[in-house]
Design a protein around this motif. Structure first.
Motif, PDB file in Angstrom:
ATOM      1  N   ASN A   9     -21.289 -19.785 -75.342  1.00  0.00           N
ATOM      2  CA  ASN A   9     -20.331 -18.925 -76.035  1.00  0.00           C
ATOM      3  C   ASN A   9     -19.393 -19.701 -76.966  1.00  0.00           C
ATOM      4  O   ASN A   9     -18.329 -19.229 -77.295  1.00  0.00           O
ATOM      5  CB  ASN A   9     -19.485 -18.163 -75.009  1.00  0.00           C
ATOM      6  CG  ASN A   9     -19.216 -16.743 -75.470  1.00  0.00           C
ATOM      7  OD1 ASN A   9     -19.907 -16.212 -76.311  1.00  0.00           O
ATOM      8  ND2 ASN A   9     -18.166 -16.152 -74.932  1.00  0.00           N
ATOM      9  N   SER A  32     -13.299 -14.497 -60.791  1.00  0.00           N
ATOM     10  CA  SER A  32     -14.472 -15.042 -61.484  1.00  0.00           C
ATOM     11  C   SER A  32     -15.536 -15.497 -60.501  1.00  0.00           C
ATOM     12  O   SER A  32     -16.730 -15.290 -60.728  1.00  0.00           O
ATOM     13  CB  SER A  32     -14.068 -16.177 -62.409  1.00  0.00           C
ATOM     14  OG  SER A  32     -13.025 -16.916 -61.850  1.00  0.00           O
ATOM     15  N   GLN A  41     -15.854  -9.613 -67.656  1.00  0.00           N
ATOM     16  CA  GLN A  41     -16.197 -10.737 -68.518  1.00  0.00           C
ATOM     17  C   GLN A  41     -17.192 -11.655 -67.837  1.00  0.00           C
ATOM     18  O   GLN A  41     -18.190 -12.061 -68.424  1.00  0.00           O
ATOM     19  CB  GLN A  41     -14.926 -11.530 -68.879  1.00  0.00           C
ATOM     20  CG  GLN A  41     -15.164 -12.825 -69.622  1.00  0.00           C
ATOM     21  CD  GLN A  41     -15.352 -12.636 -71.107  1.00  0.00           C
ATOM     22  OE1 GLN A  41     -15.278 -11.524 -71.617  1.00  0.00           O
ATOM     23  NE2 GLN A  41     -15.612 -13.714 -71.806  1.00  0.00           N
ATOM     24  N   LYS A  97     -21.109 -11.722 -68.655  1.00  0.00           N
ATOM     25  CA  LYS A  97     -21.072 -12.914 -69.503  1.00  0.00           C
ATOM     26  C   LYS A  97     -20.475 -12.593 -70.867  1.00  0.00           C
ATOM     27  O   LYS A  97     -20.952 -13.074 -71.886  1.00  0.00           O
ATOM     28  CB  LYS A  97     -22.486 -13.492 -69.676  1.00  0.00           C
ATOM     29  CG  LYS A  97     -23.056 -14.009 -68.397  1.00  0.00           C
ATOM     30  CD  LYS A  97     -23.878 -15.242 -68.624  1.00  0.00           C
ATOM     31  CE  LYS A  97     -25.164 -15.082 -67.856  1.00  0.00           C
ATOM     32  NZ  LYS A  97     -26.224 -15.927 -68.160  1.00  0.00           N
ATOM     33  N   GLY A  98     -19.440 -11.769 -70.867  1.00  0.00           N
ATOM     34  CA  GLY A  98     -18.724 -11.511 -72.102  1.00  0.00           C
ATOM     35  C   GLY A  98     -19.375 -10.519 -73.031  1.00  0.00           C
ATOM     36  O   GLY A  98     -18.852 -10.216 -74.092  1.00  0.00           O
ATOM     37  N   LYS A  99     -20.561  -9.997 -72.658  1.00  0.00           N
ATOM     38  CA  LYS A  99     -21.257  -9.127 -73.609  1.00  0.00           C
ATOM     39  C   LYS A  99     -20.912  -7.651 -73.406  1.00  0.00           C
ATOM     40  O   LYS A  99     -21.123  -6.849 -74.288  1.00  0.00           O
ATOM     41  CB  LYS A  99     -22.777  -9.289 -73.455  1.00  0.00           C
ATOM     42  CG  LYS A  99     -23.239 -10.705 -73.664  1.00  0.00           C
ATOM     43  CD  LYS A  99     -24.691 -10.851 -73.301  1.00  0.00           C
ATOM     44  CE  LYS A  99     -24.953 -12.215 -72.673  1.00  0.00           C
ATOM     45  NZ  LYS A  99     -26.215 -12.254 -71.943  1.00  0.00           N
ATOM     46  N   MET A 149     -17.375  -3.018 -72.021  1.00  0.00           N
ATOM     47  CA  MET A 149     -16.453  -3.922 -72.697  1.00  0.00           C
ATOM     48  C   MET A 149     -15.066  -3.314 -72.659  1.00  0.00           C
ATOM     49  O   MET A 149     -14.853  -2.195 -73.119  1.00  0.00           O
ATOM     50  CB  MET A 149     -16.896  -4.136 -74.153  1.00  0.00           C
ATOM     51  CG  MET A 149     -15.962  -5.101 -74.847  1.00  0.00           C
ATOM     52  SD  MET A 149     -16.553  -5.701 -76.414  1.00  0.00           S
ATOM     53  CE  MET A 149     -17.792  -6.849 -75.901  1.00  0.00           C
ATOM     54  N   MET A 197     -11.431  -7.734 -73.241  1.00  0.00           N
ATOM     55  CA  MET A 197     -12.649  -8.466 -73.579  1.00  0.00           C
ATOM     56  C   MET A 197     -12.852  -8.439 -75.089  1.00  0.00           C
ATOM     57  O   MET A 197     -13.252  -9.428 -75.711  1.00  0.00           O
ATOM     58  CB  MET A 197     -13.866  -7.826 -72.901  1.00  0.00           C
ATOM     59  CG  MET A 197     -14.047  -8.223 -71.460  1.00  0.00           C
ATOM     60  SD  MET A 197     -15.273  -7.201 -70.655  1.00  0.00           S
ATOM     61  CE  MET A 197     -16.769  -7.849 -71.374  1.00  0.00           C
ATOM     62  N   ASN A 244     -10.568 -10.833 -76.581  1.00  0.00           N
ATOM     63  CA  ASN A 244     -11.033 -12.191 -76.347  1.00  0.00           C
ATOM     64  C   ASN A 244     -12.132 -12.602 -77.318  1.00  0.00           C
ATOM     65  O   ASN A 244     -12.233 -13.762 -77.705  1.00  0.00           O
ATOM     66  CB  ASN A 244     -11.531 -12.300 -74.901  1.00  0.00           C
ATOM     67  CG  ASN A 244     -11.959 -13.703 -74.564  1.00  0.00           C
ATOM     68  OD1 ASN A 244     -11.178 -14.631 -74.640  1.00  0.00           O
ATOM     69  ND2 ASN A 244     -13.214 -13.873 -74.227  1.00  0.00           N
ATOM     70  N   ASN A 245     -12.944 -11.605 -77.727  1.00  0.00           N
ATOM     71  CA  ASN A 245     -14.005 -11.914 -78.687  1.00  0.00           C
ATOM     72  C   ASN A 245     -13.437 -12.453 -79.981  1.00  0.00           C
ATOM     73  O   ASN A 245     -14.063 -13.268 -80.659  1.00  0.00           O
ATOM     74  CB  ASN A 245     -14.811 -10.644 -79.002  1.00  0.00           C
ATOM     75  CG  ASN A 245     -15.982 -10.497 -78.052  1.00  0.00           C
ATOM     76  OD1 ASN A 245     -16.281 -11.397 -77.290  1.00  0.00           O
ATOM     77  ND2 ASN A 245     -16.631  -9.359 -78.097  1.00  0.00           N
TER      78      ASN A 245
END
Lengths: 428, 311
Positions: A66, B136, B252, B256-258, B266, B270, B273-274
């Motif tokens: 990322n 996490s 997140q 994995k953030g997607k 999302m 998030m 954060n992108n």
């Protein structure tokens, strides 16, 4: 009068002799900071490089997922001028996907000025990758990474009737043949590849256009479109899995009970990343071999870049010279670490050696195969956006291949991602 | 005594200034670490400010440009920030409603002088433990558990419920379910303890009087416990909502953030954060922060007013 001139001459001579000595003794920094995204180079460095007396090496490792490693690197480089000597970056590693960003900036410096002048042994594309638009070389690579098709010997015997590398290469020499063999493999209950993105690099490396054109418009090269079409067919017919390239679902296919015939990767891939295949109990070391595959390409490769403003320039130049020109170190990299070094002379020696073979590959001489492949590798059409755009496209399309969205929505999501990460790129 | 001395003796000793001194550290810390950054964020949101590779673009003043960009519909007509706000609210409600209901139920059971549950200390410890795990680490655990080759799929195939692995991350329902489940597990213990404290603060005489008058437990709950528990309940709901609107760590790490599939998990943070990774877009992320602040403020006010109607 004569005495005066004589004494003056002596003084001048003494001064001239002392000054260079003073420069030679000028202390370099006590701390050598190295930034990397994994411990691969650290292992080689600690084994094969002798650190000068009084210098401590400090490793800063940030994983590259990322873009996190790039972020950490950027922050440190932008801060280099204001940082304390002990905190200044002295060496950093970069991958092919984002090396341009650093090479084309003022944050890296000319390695030839530091004393790294001999590039006669290195492969041309590795020097090209580290050269900026004005022809200044900003770094070197200790690895050349031609990427091969790694196949399971036992599965190849079942599907193709042979496991001999030359014959397997003949059966998989272009994409049409590759797709046809995939159907055969499926008929016998095997997967052709273990990830939908496995064949991305062979296609993307041979693109004719970069990711963005001169006006910052995003463009999808025909090779990438061809990859998307192939993957679509493969997923529909069950020739591959919906796992990503680094996912567990793909990794378990490397055990002895895995059903996948082909993987793609360079020497570092089967050295560092095929642990499951090398597992003494559940693995199948020796049941593998490599051939060039349908398209010559390289994957990754680690470059050592010279940051501007380092306080350890001599040690930096020494490290670089050691890993590209020191014959002993480069030989050890090949023989003990199963790497493909960036030294053509050393590689040629191993390629010609009939007794050199990799146990993992059932005795095959991988250096010979890689040496031939490097002639076909091109370095072209790279941009500073490559890492995130490659990752972003794969991630967005993965949802389509998993059946969550249709292809248009997946591409829309990719464009949203591009807008978030790179506001200046114009998406269709 | 003359007038002056009388006034002085009537005033007495004033300790007021010590009170101000004791609350000063909190206000200092609040000002430096919360208020000032908040003002700076609002200020930043009016500028175009990001990095392209290693080159800095801006800060250039664009007024409401960032906000306009946020609320412009994309090609398919969706206003994305509203979609993510909807995701955030859905994810929060799916987790918070069971959390508060079950916490209330457990609090009643544990404080009921009629039920006398044994081993209370053990239960209270166990239900609080998920709160101690890092979100996490918890999400990574669930990610591995529910992956295509993970234990859950292996069990499902072993029991014959399905021939192929179920891809839990390909369906909106399962991903949202997993995130809500994790949030529920992490927070219901904490809420139970809080509500128990609230109930134990109610005078026991009221319960005895109700019992003597023949009230059933349901009547006792709705007529005595709930109204007197209202202040703590309002506090719990508002803090749960503020935490829920800022939900970040669980989705997140799990996706994995997607925010898969199709960005339906999302959340607003998030999305924020992108913009911070790679492009360091302080302008856009500032604008999103301000919007989250406004939504949180409005919703908190609504909850507060509705539940405190009687006052």
């Amino acid at each position: 009068m004569k005495k005066l001139i004589a004494s003056l001459l002596v003084l001048v001579l003494a001064f001239a002799l002392c000054v260079p000595a003073a420069y030679a003794d000028a202390p370099e920094g006590k701390v050598f900071n190295i930034y990397a995204w994994n411990e691969e180079f650290k292992g080689f460095f600690e084994k094969y490089y002798t650190v000068p007396e009084g210098v401590t090496v400090n490793w800063v490792i940030v994983p590259s997922d990322n873009g996190a490693y790039q972020d950490a690197l950027d922050a440190a480089l932008i801060n280099q001028a204001d940082a304390k000597d002990d905190d200044k970056i002295d060496l950093f590693l970069a991958e092919a996907d984002y090396i341009l960003k650093y090479v084309d900036s003022d944050f890296t410096q000319d390695v030839q000025a530091l004393g790294v002048n001999d590039f006669s042994n290195a492969y041309k594309y590795t020097v090209q990758a580290a050269t900026d638009a004005n022809g200044v070389v900003k770094g070197v690579s200790f690895q050349c990474c031609p990427s091969a098709l790694i196949y399971r010997r036992s599965i190849a015997k079942d599907v193709l009737g042979t496991d001999d590398p030359a014959e397997v290469q003949a059966a998989l020499s272009d994409w049409d043949k590759f797709n046809a063999v995939a159907a055969d493999a499926k008929a016998k209950g095997y997967y052709m590849t273990a990830s939908f993105a496995e064949t991305f690099r062979p296609f993307s490396n041979n693109c004719t256009m970069p990711w963005v054109d001169a006006d910052n418009n995003l463009q999808i090269d025909p090779q990438i479109a061809a990859w998307m079409a192939q993957t679509d067919e493969f997923i529909k017919n069950g020739y591959t899995l919906t796992a990503g390239v680094w996912d567990d679902e793909k990794n378990v296919q490397m055990f002895a009970d895995g059903k996948t015939m082909c993987f793609f990767g360079p020497a570092w891939y089967f050295n560092f990343c095929m642990g499951n295949a090398q597992d003494p109990e559940k693995g199948c070391s020796g049941d593998w071999a490599i051939c060039e595959g349908p398209a010559a390409h390289f994957w990754g490769g680690t470059w050592l870049l010279a940051p501007a403003g380092t306080d350890n320039p001599t040690m930096l130049a020494d490290v670089m010279n050691t890993f590209i020109n020191n014959e002993e170190v480069c030989s050890k990299l090949v023989s003990d670490e199963a790497q493909f070094s960036n030294n053509q002379a050393v590689n040629a020696k191993f390629a010609a050696d009939p007794n050199y073979g990799s146990a993992f590959l059932g005795g095959q001489n991988d250096v010979a195969v890689f040496s031939e492949m490097t002639d076909n590798i091109v370095w072209q059409n790279h941009t500073i956006y490559d890492q995130l755009l490659n990752e972003g496209l794969q991630n967005s399309l993965q949802e389509y291949y998993r059946g969550s969205v249709d292809q248009d929505t997946a591409m829309e999501n990719f464009y949203l991602y591009v807008n978030e990460k790179y506001p200046t790129i114009v998406t269709p | 005594m003359n007038e002056k001395e009388l006034r002085r003796s009537q005033k007495g000793v004033s300790y007021a200034r010590w009170g101000y001194l004791f609350i000063l550290p909190f206000f200092l810390a609040y000002f430096v670490f919360t208020f000032a950054p908040q003002v700076l964020t609002i200020y930043n949101s009016f500028f175009e400010n990001y990095r392209e590779g290693l080159k800095q673009v801006g800060p250039n003043f664009v007024g409401f440009g960032n906000y306009v960009k946020l609320f412009t519909p994309d090609k398919s007509g969706t206003i994305n920030i509203l979609k993510y706000a909807g995701n955030t609210l859905t994810l929060w409600l799916l987790g918070a409603v069971p959390q508060i209901l079950i916490a209330l139920l457990l609090a009643i059971f544990f404080t009921s002088y009629r039920l006398k549950i044994r081993g209370q200390q053990f239960f209270k410890t166990v239900i609080y433990m998920p709160n101690l795990i890092m979100a996490s680490a918890f999400s990574m655990l669930f990610f591995t558990l529910f992956s295509n080759v993970g234990p859950v799929n292996q069990l499902i195939q072993a029991w014959g419920w399905s021939d192929v692995p179920i891809d839990f991350f390909a369906y909106k329902g399962t991903v949202r379910g997993l995130i809500s489940l994790m949030n529920f597990l992490m927070w219901f213990g904490n809420t139970t303890i809080l509500l128990m404290a609230g109930i134990m603060g109610i005078d026991q005489d009221l319960f005895e009087a109700a019992n003597l008058d023949g009230a059933s437990s349901v009547q006792t709950f709705f007529k005595i416990t709930l109204p007197l528990l209202m202040p703590i309940l309002v506090y719990t709901i508002i803090t749960a909502m503020i935490g829920g609107l800022q939900m970040f760590d669980v989705p997140q790490v799990l996706t994995k953030g997607k925010g898969m599939p199709d960005r339906t998990s999302m959340t607003l943070v998030m999305y924020l954060n992108n913009y911070l990774g790679g492009s360091k877009n302080y302008g856009m992320s500032g604008a999103i922060s301000v919007i989250i602040f406004i939504i949180t403020g409005v919703l908190s006010l609504v909850v507060f007013r509705t539940l405190n109607k009687k006052d």
